[in-house]
Write a protein that holds these residues in place. Structure first.
Motif, mmCIF file in Angstrom:
data_model
loop_
_atom_site.group_PDB
_atom_site.id
_atom_site.type_symbol
_atom_site.label_atom_id
_atom_site.label_comp_id
_atom_site.label_asym_id
_atom_site.label_seq_id
_atom_site.Cartn_x
_atom_site.Cartn_y
_atom_site.Cartn_z
ATOM 1 N N GLU A 248 0.808 -1.226 0.000
ATOM 2 C CA GLU A 248 0.000 0.000 0.000
ATOM 3 C C GLU A 248 0.838 1.271 0.000
ATOM 4 N N GLN A 249 1.970 1.261 0.723
ATOM 5 C CA GLN A 249 2.807 2.463 0.907
ATOM 6 C C GLN A 249 2.127 3.538 1.745
ATOM 7 N N GLY A 250 1.072 3.163 2.447
ATOM 8 C CA GLY A 250 0.369 4.106 3.310
ATOM 9 C C GLY A 250 -0.184 3.335 4.505
ATOM 10 N N PRO A 251 -0.799 4.026 5.465
ATOM 11 C CA PRO A 251 -1.202 3.401 6.720
ATOM 12 C C PRO A 251 -2.663 2.955 6.784
ATOM 13 N N VAL A 252 -3.403 3.086 5.680
ATOM 14 C CA VAL A 252 -4.860 2.938 5.763
ATOM 15 C C VAL A 252 -5.283 1.515 6.116
ATOM 16 N N SER B 148 -5.152 4.900 -4.886
ATOM 17 C CA SER B 148 -3.710 4.878 -4.657
ATOM 18 C C SER B 148 -3.202 6.311 -4.737
ATOM 19 N N GLY B 149 -2.536 6.745 -3.680
ATOM 20 C CA GLY B 149 -1.979 8.098 -3.692
ATOM 21 C C GLY B 149 -0.647 8.167 -4.407
ATOM 22 N N ALA B 150 -0.021 7.021 -4.594
ATOM 23 C CA ALA B 150 1.262 6.983 -5.298
ATOM 24 C C ALA B 150 1.042 6.511 -6.732
ATOM 25 N N GLY C 248 1.170 11.169 -0.989
ATOM 26 C CA GLY C 248 0.037 10.656 -1.756
ATOM 27 C C GLY C 248 -0.758 9.603 -1.013
ATOM 28 N N THR C 249 -0.069 8.807 -0.211
ATOM 29 C CA THR C 249 -0.710 7.602 0.333
ATOM 30 C C THR C 249 -1.164 7.770 1.781
ATOM 31 N N THR C 250 -0.907 8.924 2.384
ATOM 32 C CA THR C 250 -1.247 9.089 3.796
ATOM 33 C C THR C 250 -2.450 10.014 3.943
ATOM 34 N N PRO C 251 -3.601 9.452 4.338
ATOM 35 C CA PRO C 251 -4.806 10.284 4.474
ATOM 36 C C PRO C 251 -4.569 11.428 5.463
ATOM 37 N N MET C 252 -5.319 12.511 5.287
ATOM 38 C CA MET C 252 -5.136 13.711 6.096
ATOM 39 C C MET C 252 -5.240 13.409 7.585
ATOM 40 N N ARG D 270 -3.543 15.692 -4.349
ATOM 41 C CA ARG D 270 -3.866 14.469 -5.089
ATOM 42 C C ARG D 270 -5.266 13.989 -4.752
ATOM 43 N N MET E 32 -4.417 10.784 9.178
ATOM 44 C CA MET E 32 -3.410 9.857 9.707
ATOM 45 C C MET E 32 -2.019 10.484 9.682
ATOM 46 N N ARG E 33 -1.976 11.804 9.618
ATOM 47 C CA ARG E 33 -0.689 12.487 9.510
ATOM 48 C C ARG E 33 -0.257 13.108 10.838
ATOM 49 N N VAL F 186 -5.946 14.480 -0.829
ATOM 50 C CA VAL F 186 -4.931 14.904 0.146
ATOM 51 C C VAL F 186 -4.158 16.101 -0.404
ATOM 52 N N HIS G 115 4.395 9.517 3.079
ATOM 53 C CA HIS G 115 4.202 9.743 1.646
ATOM 54 C C HIS G 115 3.025 10.702 1.448
ATOM 55 N N ASN H 145 -4.399 0.666 9.703
ATOM 56 C CA ASN H 145 -5.226 1.404 10.671
ATOM 57 C C ASN H 145 -6.661 0.896 10.695
ATOM 58 N N GLU H 146 -7.153 0.475 9.531
ATOM 59 C CA GLU H 146 -8.553 0.038 9.475
ATOM 60 C C GLU H 146 -8.679 -1.483 9.551
#
Lengths: 418, 418
Positions: A191-195, A354-356, B227-231, A288, B233-234, A261, B225, A198-199
């Motif tokens: 994913e490259q992110g925490p979603v 995908s944010g990336a 792009g991949t980190t929701p607002m 983005r 979760m920052r 974001v 990142h 976290n969920e």
């Protein structure tokens, strides 16, 4: 040997190709990365695949289908890394694809359609400042004159780097497969992110790729002595910048439901010094979202903020667009197929953008395209501590395998990209 | 030749000593600055003064008084400049002092007290990062071990620079005049700020010198990142920094009546990049005021902000004091004398703090001290375009002359510093 053991060895073998002391460094078009590519081709051969390297350095490995003349179903990602990367990122997608093939072999499954694995060349922008070069070439959007003289940190141009790997920049455009009939493209990626973490979801089903719109905003006030200039006689550029930074956050928070974001990652004070009221500040903004409407609402708020901050603080503010990429939506049919599979298996999933950027965002030009995410520990990406649990990867491979089996049946229907 | 012509020549002669292409560069303890000092001593001699250079390079020129044994009344400022300075700053105060002597000579005025002019050495911090070296030495606060190895931009230490001018750092402390009886010190200086110009006043009567308290504040969040980190979760360190910057402004605006000012002149994002949510930011804060209570209220607000921003945004915030200097109050008696003179002459004036440091702030340790400001065009200071109208300087010299005549009378009374 079970799939878990086999996959672990596969991943470890790829990551032995590493020039870095900290984390993994296997940068595009270097000896190490090319050696890794060769290793991967040997692995493909051992799994019964025919493989070739195209004019851009993409590896295309093929398992023929039962019925001649059907278009291929393709899986893939990339083996190159940033500097000081982790062990996952694109590698997971490429090795997962090979593990899917091994499982099919093991189970004696023949498919109607041929199946291909692609290891895309130079996905990362780390070396030349431009990303997804291999998939750009394959989808007819490689502009050689724009990239020929891009330099790496040692001053080596892209043209020279390609040449050292026996590729000719003037032939790269021959990697284009736009004329071909391709049934589908699937990319598994971390994913490259925490979603997901976290969920507490195991699978991310990617709905689209949120390409960025980026701005440079110059805020021009008046430099002044920090001791001798009363507060009400200042035109402090940093105060204006700070208001813009905070308002941008507010605008993006309002668009959370759309996954949009906005980030200020760069803020430079010109001739910054403790005893000088900042006279000029540049901030760089990255916005983005997969929803153009939502992204536009953030932009509108940004522009209103620039206007009011400039007026209230008597600052000149100049906003310049650096880049504006269109968000890419992935195939609804593939999204639904993955959803169905997850539901059948009772696997938790989340539909998410995908944010990336990924090679998949180029592949939509060739065929219906889908992406599967597996969780990233703490969202860490492009970092030596990047981590995805092996069980989570294996679950991703299960889903990928089922999607590939589904679409490699002659009677599975895909109408198009939307 | 009238005073105006004479003074203009004096100013021009000093500013011929200049090593810069842009503006004036006459940095402390360089050949050019030392040559200028010699020139100034020749000028003093021509005006009938005895002059000497002390162990730190301060020039002390003396006009004897009528009555033996009375303490001197002193005027002065400095001839050194920053890099790419203007033509005014300290030069105005030194040349004004000499012009006052010439006027006394011309008018045949003998004074009871002796009068001295001091041209202080190394007032500017431009070369070695430390300011008012000459007046520090003269007032017993020169710490040789703290400054011996301070280097200029070419790697020359202060010790070496002094030695090249035939001064010995181990003798500098002998410049101390703390044991002496001195009646008063007066410094004329350009304002270096926009207040007099904005408020259409001709003379600033300085009430005190607002020495700074300075902090480095590190704001530590989590890089991620963009792009991949929701607002939601920052932990964006720049957003926290922006709130601190704006709250600091608010706190200082509330203290405007006390002349307190607060500035963030430095803000650095660690590894700042457009596609990275800032993980760590350092801001440097400069707070100045002549009222310690007012300065403290700004500090208290800053600390409350740090606490709440840290808590609300889940950021670690570390605040470290870099420097804390005590504000210096100038002599009320001298302030009142200058006020009286301005009122008698119907000259517009403003009682105001000095936000910048001056040799006067050290001289308070020796004797009752006063400062007179003349307007700076647009508040520009330490800049090639720094400008003060000649008529404004001449008005300042008029006031300085009257103050000096007043205090060089035996029966003029000065009780002390407060």
């Amino acid at each position: 040997m079970d799939s878990r053991q086999r996959y672990q060895i596969l991943l470890n073998t790829i990551n032995q190709y590493n020039t870095g002391d900290i984390g993994i460094t296997r940068v595009a078009y270097t000896n190490e990365e090319q050696a890794c590519t060769q290793e991967f081709m040997r692995m493909c051969k051992a799994a019964g695949l025919e493989s070739r390297i195209d004019e851009c350095g993409n590896v295309i490995a093929r398992r023929e289908g039962r019925i001649k003349g059907l278009p291929p179903v393709i899986m893939g990602s990339h083996l190159d890394t940033v500097y000081q990367a982790g062990k996952y990122d694109g590698v997971v997608g490429v090795t997962a694809a090979l593990e899917v093939i091994k499982r099919l072999n093991e189970k004696g499954i023949e498919t109607d359609h041929p199946i291909e694995i692609i290891s895309f060349a130079c996905e990362e922008s780390a070396r030349f400042g431009i990303s997804t070069l291999g998939s750009k070439a394959m989808t007819g959007s490689f502009d050689k004159e724009k990239v020929r003289y891009l330099k790496d940190r040692n001053g080596v141009t892209l043209e020279e780097a390609l040449s050292l790997c026996a590729f000719d920049i003037d032939s790269v455009e021959n990697a284009d497969r736009k004329g071909e009939n391709i049934k589908a493209f699937l990319e598994l990626h971390v994913e490259q992110g925490p979603v997901l973490e976290n969920e507490h979801k195991k699978i991310g089903i990617v709905t689209g790729i949120a390409a960025p719109v980026r701005f440079s905003i110059k805020i021009i006030g008046t430099p002044a002595h920090s001791g001798t200039t009363p507060m009400n006689m200042r035109n402090d550029a940093l105060l204006g910048a700070s208001e813009i930074v905070l308002e941008l956050e507010k605008a993006a928070l309002n668009e959370q439901n759309y996954g949009t974001v906005a980030t200020v990652g760069v803020l430079d004070i010109q001739s910054g010094a403790m005893n000088v009221v900042p006279g000029e500040v540049e901030v760089k903004v990255d916005i983005r979202g997969t929803s153009l409407e939502s992204r536009q609402r953030v932009l509108d708020h940004l522009n209103r903020t620039i206007e009011s901050v400039g007026r209230n603080r008597n600052l000149e503010i100049i906003s310049e667009e650096i880049i504006s990429e269109e968000p890419v939506l992935l195939s609804n049919e593939i999204i639904e197929s993955i959803q169905t599979i997850c539901n059948e298996q009772d696997i938790s999933y989340k539909l998410m953008p995908s944010g990336a950027g990924h090679d998949a965002m180029n592949m939509v030009k060739l065929c219906p395209t889908g992406m599967i995410f597996v969780p990233s520990f703490h969202g860490l990406s492009h970092h030596p501590d990047e981590y995805t649990d092996l069980d989570d990867i294996l679950l991703g491979i299960d889903i990928l395998e089922k999607v590939i089996i589904h679409y490699s049946k002659k009677d599975s229907i895909l109408h198009g990209n939307k």
